[in-house]
Scaffold this motif. Structure first.
Motif, PDB file in Angstrom:
ATOM      1  N   GLN A  72       0.965  -1.632   0.178  1.00  0.00           N
ATOM      2  CA  GLN A  72       0.339  -0.200   0.228  1.00  0.00           C
ATOM      3  C   GLN A  72       0.978   1.458   0.338  1.00  0.00           C
ATOM      4  O   GLN A  72       0.444   2.139  -0.638  1.00  0.00           O
ATOM      5  N   VAL A  73       1.997   1.210   0.454  1.00  0.00           N
ATOM      6  CA  VAL A  73       2.541   2.415   0.717  1.00  0.00           C
ATOM      7  C   VAL A  73       3.892   2.430  -0.482  1.00  0.00           C
ATOM      8  O   VAL A  73       4.953   3.319  -0.335  1.00  0.00           O
ATOM      9  N   GLY A  74       4.127   1.351  -0.986  1.00  0.00           N
ATOM     10  CA  GLY A  74       4.656   0.734  -2.304  1.00  0.00           C
ATOM     11  C   GLY A  74       6.573   1.057  -2.488  1.00  0.00           C
ATOM     12  O   GLY A  74       7.514   1.463  -2.326  1.00  0.00           O
ATOM     13  N   LEU A  75       6.410  -0.011  -1.159  1.00  0.00           N
ATOM     14  CA  LEU A  75       8.002  -0.274  -0.697  1.00  0.00           C
ATOM     15  C   LEU A  75       7.707  -1.863  -1.132  1.00  0.00           C
ATOM     16  O   LEU A  75       6.524  -3.097  -1.018  1.00  0.00           O
ATOM     17  N   SER A  76       8.749  -2.205  -0.287  1.00  0.00           N
ATOM     18  CA  SER A  76       9.343  -3.211  -0.442  1.00  0.00           C
ATOM     19  C   SER A  76       8.656  -3.924   1.377  1.00  0.00           C
ATOM     20  O   SER A  76       8.607  -3.600   1.961  1.00  0.00           O
ATOM     21  N   PRO A  77       8.667  -5.697   1.395  1.00  0.00           N
ATOM     22  CA  PRO A  77       8.332  -5.899   2.327  1.00  0.00           C
ATOM     23  C   PRO A  77       9.227  -5.668   4.180  1.00  0.00           C
ATOM     24  O   PRO A  77       9.344  -5.596   4.870  1.00  0.00           O
ATOM     25  N   SER A  78      10.379  -5.323   3.240  1.00  0.00           N
ATOM     26  CA  SER A  78      11.747  -5.788   4.247  1.00  0.00           C
ATOM     27  C   SER A  78      11.771  -3.806   4.250  1.00  0.00           C
ATOM     28  O   SER A  78      12.011  -4.071   5.570  1.00  0.00           O
ATOM     29  N   PRO A  79      12.453  -3.452   3.731  1.00  0.00           N
ATOM     30  CA  PRO A  79      12.278  -1.607   4.237  1.00  0.00           C
ATOM     31  C   PRO A  79      10.920  -1.199   5.031  1.00  0.00           C
ATOM     32  O   PRO A  79      11.231   0.093   5.579  1.00  0.00           O
ATOM     33  N   CYS A  80      10.184  -1.608   4.461  1.00  0.00           N
ATOM     34  CA  CYS A  80       9.160  -1.030   5.177  1.00  0.00           C
ATOM     35  C   CYS A  80       8.751  -1.939   7.088  1.00  0.00           C
ATOM     36  O   CYS A  80       8.637  -0.822   7.389  1.00  0.00           O
ATOM     37  N   LEU A  81       8.948  -2.941   7.179  1.00  0.00           N
ATOM     38  CA  LEU A  81       9.402  -3.319   8.377  1.00  0.00           C
ATOM     39  C   LEU A  81       9.939  -2.336   9.452  1.00  0.00           C
ATOM     40  O   LEU A  81      10.074  -2.446  10.100  1.00  0.00           O
ATOM     41  N   ARG A  82      11.544  -2.433   9.051  1.00  0.00           N
ATOM     42  CA  ARG A  82      12.480  -1.441   9.147  1.00  0.00           C
ATOM     43  C   ARG A  82      12.389  -0.213   9.656  1.00  0.00           C
ATOM     44  O   ARG A  82      12.375   0.172  10.736  1.00  0.00           O
ATOM     45  N   ARG A  83      11.185   0.378   8.826  1.00  0.00           N
ATOM     46  CA  ARG A  83      10.857   1.850   9.035  1.00  0.00           C
ATOM     47  C   ARG A  83       9.486   1.760  10.043  1.00  0.00           C
ATOM     48  O   ARG A  83       9.280   2.569  10.926  1.00  0.00           O
ATOM     49  N   VAL A  84       8.407   0.365  10.371  1.00  0.00           N
ATOM     50  CA  VAL A  84       7.820   0.281  10.920  1.00  0.00           C
ATOM     51  C   VAL A  84       8.536  -0.020  12.194  1.00  0.00           C
ATOM     52  O   VAL A  84       7.903   0.723  13.577  1.00  0.00           O
ATOM     53  N   GLN A  85       9.651  -1.109  12.526  1.00  0.00           N
ATOM     54  CA  GLN A  85      10.701  -0.919  14.045  1.00  0.00           C
ATOM     55  C   GLN A  85      10.800   0.711  14.798  1.00  0.00           C
ATOM     56  O   GLN A  85      10.978   0.302  15.559  1.00  0.00           O
ATOM     57  N   ARG A  86      11.450   1.275  13.391  1.00  0.00           N
ATOM     58  CA  ARG A  86      11.934   2.521  13.325  1.00  0.00           C
ATOM     59  C   ARG A  86      11.325   3.222  14.538  1.00  0.00           C
ATOM     60  O   ARG A  86      11.326   4.041  15.113  1.00  0.00           O
ATOM     61  N   LEU A  87       9.585   3.415  13.422  1.00  0.00           N
ATOM     62  CA  LEU A  87       8.648   4.674  13.985  1.00  0.00           C
ATOM     63  C   LEU A  87       8.572   4.045  15.799  1.00  0.00           C
ATOM     64  O   LEU A  87       7.721   4.603  16.949  1.00  0.00           O
ATOM     65  N   GLU A  88       8.582   2.407  15.917  1.00  0.00           N
ATOM     66  CA  GLU A  88       8.014   2.075  17.191  1.00  0.00           C
ATOM     67  C   GLU A  88       9.019   2.407  18.284  1.00  0.00           C
ATOM     68  O   GLU A  88       8.623   2.705  18.805  1.00  0.00           O
ATOM     69  N   GLN A  89       9.889   2.113  17.554  1.00  0.00           N
ATOM     70  CA  GLN A  89      11.252   2.504  19.077  1.00  0.00           C
ATOM     71  C   GLN A  89      11.335   4.192  19.262  1.00  0.00           C
ATOM     72  O   GLN A  89      12.024   4.082  20.146  1.00  0.00           O
ATOM     73  N   SER A  90      11.433   4.868  17.879  1.00  0.00           N
ATOM     74  CA  SER A  90      11.223   5.902  18.597  1.00  0.00           C
ATOM     75  C   SER A  90      10.354   6.975  18.709  1.00  0.00           C
ATOM     76  O   SER A  90      10.251   7.809  19.817  1.00  0.00           O
ATOM     77  N   GLY A  91       9.134   6.058  19.323  1.00  0.00           N
ATOM     78  CA  GLY A  91       8.165   6.367  20.525  1.00  0.00           C
ATOM     79  C   GLY A  91       6.825   6.769  18.747  1.00  0.00           C
ATOM     80  O   GLY A  91       5.496   7.520  19.502  1.00  0.00           O
ATOM     81  N   VAL A  92       6.660   7.700  17.755  1.00  0.00           N
ATOM     82  CA  VAL A  92       6.084   7.552  17.414  1.00  0.00           C
ATOM     83  C   VAL A  92       4.820   6.462  17.549  1.00  0.00           C
ATOM     84  O   VAL A  92       3.350   7.516  17.011  1.00  0.00           O
ATOM     85  N   ILE A  93       5.129   5.803  16.895  1.00  0.00           N
ATOM     86  CA  ILE A  93       4.118   4.453  17.468  1.00  0.00           C
ATOM     87  C   ILE A  93       4.405   4.250  18.291  1.00  0.00           C
ATOM     88  O   ILE A  93       4.922   3.645  19.335  1.00  0.00           O
ATOM     89  N   ARG A  94       2.709   3.799  19.449  1.00  0.00           N
ATOM     90  CA  ARG A  94       2.843   4.168  20.985  1.00  0.00           C
ATOM     91  C   ARG A  94       2.812   2.957  21.338  1.00  0.00           C
ATOM     92  O   ARG A  94       2.264   2.865  22.359  1.00  0.00           O
ATOM     93  N   GLY A  95       1.924   2.435  20.304  1.00  0.00           N
ATOM     94  CA  GLY A  95       1.412   0.786  21.139  1.00  0.00           C
ATOM     95  C   GLY A  95       0.174   0.576  19.855  1.00  0.00           C
ATOM     96  O   GLY A  95       0.001   1.359  18.444  1.00  0.00           O
ATOM     97  N   TYR A  96      -0.333  -0.727  20.020  1.00  0.00           N
ATOM     98  CA  TYR A  96      -1.732  -0.874  19.401  1.00  0.00           C
ATOM     99  C   TYR A  96      -2.700  -1.695  20.586  1.00  0.00           C
ATOM    100  O   TYR A  96      -2.025  -2.057  21.336  1.00  0.00           O
ATOM    101  N   ARG A  97      -3.912  -1.520  20.064  1.00  0.00           N
ATOM    102  CA  ARG A  97      -5.156  -1.743  21.015  1.00  0.00           C
ATOM    103  C   ARG A  97      -6.331  -2.382  19.574  1.00  0.00           C
ATOM    104  O   ARG A  97      -6.777  -1.902  18.707  1.00  0.00           O
ATOM    105  N   ALA A  98      -7.833  -2.819  20.519  1.00  0.00           N
ATOM    106  CA  ALA A  98      -8.277  -3.767  19.755  1.00  0.00           C
ATOM    107  C   ALA A  98      -9.058  -2.669  19.848  1.00  0.00           C
ATOM    108  O   ALA A  98      -9.255  -1.787  21.202  1.00  0.00           O
ATOM    109  N   LEU A  99      -9.882  -2.157  19.135  1.00  0.00           N
ATOM    110  CA  LEU A  99     -11.636  -1.123  19.488  1.00  0.00           C
ATOM    111  C   LEU A  99     -13.031  -2.032  19.857  1.00  0.00           C
ATOM    112  O   LEU A  99     -13.126  -2.938  18.884  1.00  0.00           O
ATOM    113  N   ILE A 100     -12.959  -1.897  21.483  1.00  0.00           N
ATOM    114  CA  ILE A 100     -14.552  -3.025  22.037  1.00  0.00           C
ATOM    115  C   ILE A 100     -15.362  -2.163  21.655  1.00  0.00           C
ATOM    116  O   ILE A 100     -15.278  -1.171  21.430  1.00  0.00           O
ATOM    117  N   ASP A 101     -16.366  -2.529  21.140  1.00  0.00           N
ATOM    118  CA  ASP A 101     -17.814  -2.161  20.958  1.00  0.00           C
ATOM    119  C   ASP A 101     -18.002  -2.234  23.288  1.00  0.00           C
ATOM    120  O   ASP A 101     -18.852  -3.242  23.919  1.00  0.00           O
TER     121      ASP A 101
END
Length: 143
Positions: free
Chosen positions: A26-55
């Motif tokens: 969806q973002v126009g990358l191959s999987p490995s560079p995309c995963l590295r970017r996500v991990q960097r965003l997680e480690q830097s605190g930009v992505i603070r976590g993941y959660r389920a939206l519950i009714d």
């Protein structure tokens, strides 16, 4: 942060459970560079976590209330005491320190109106430094 990082964040905001392969496509990358970017965003605190939206209704919290809270005093000790107490209340889903007519805006989820009445009278109104609470019952949420 560049435009690719922003695109990754936009997709993850919509679907935090998307596979890395689909995210990369969806973002126009191959999987490995995309995963590295996500991990960097997680480690830097930009992505603070993941959660389920519950009714909330499925959890017995079918009534959502927004409550504007004004404090009696704004002395640091009163603010700290209020904030320490409010975060312990499981009925309070969100607590925002705001400007304007209120000091705090709360999202409260309870079973029904009698449950909110009990929460308001026996917990919220008795918190440190609370002067007034103005309640708005949510009729519908659009999103």
């Amino acid at each position: 942060m560049d435009e690719v990082d922003r695109a990754i964040l936009t997709v993850l905001e919509r679907d935090g459970r998307i596979s890395n392969a689909e995210l990369a496509a969806q973002v126009g990358l191959s999987p490995s560079p995309c995963l590295r970017r996500v991990q960097r965003l997680e480690q830097s605190g930009v992505i603070r976590g993941y959660r389920a939206l519950i009714d909330p209704a499925a959890m017995g919290r079918g009534l959502r209330v927004l409550a504007g809270v004004r404090l009696l005093r704004h002395a640091r000790a009163d603010v700290v005491a209020f904030e320490r107490a409010i975060v312990k209340l499981t009925e309070v889903v969100y607590c925002h320190h705001v400007t304007g007519n209120y000091d705090y805006l709360l999202q409260v989820e309870v079973a029904d109106l009698p449950a909110y009445e009990d929460f308001h009278a026996n917990q919220l109104a008795g918190l440190p430094a609370v002067a007034t609470v103005t309640t708005y019952v949510t009729m519908k949420t659009l999103s």
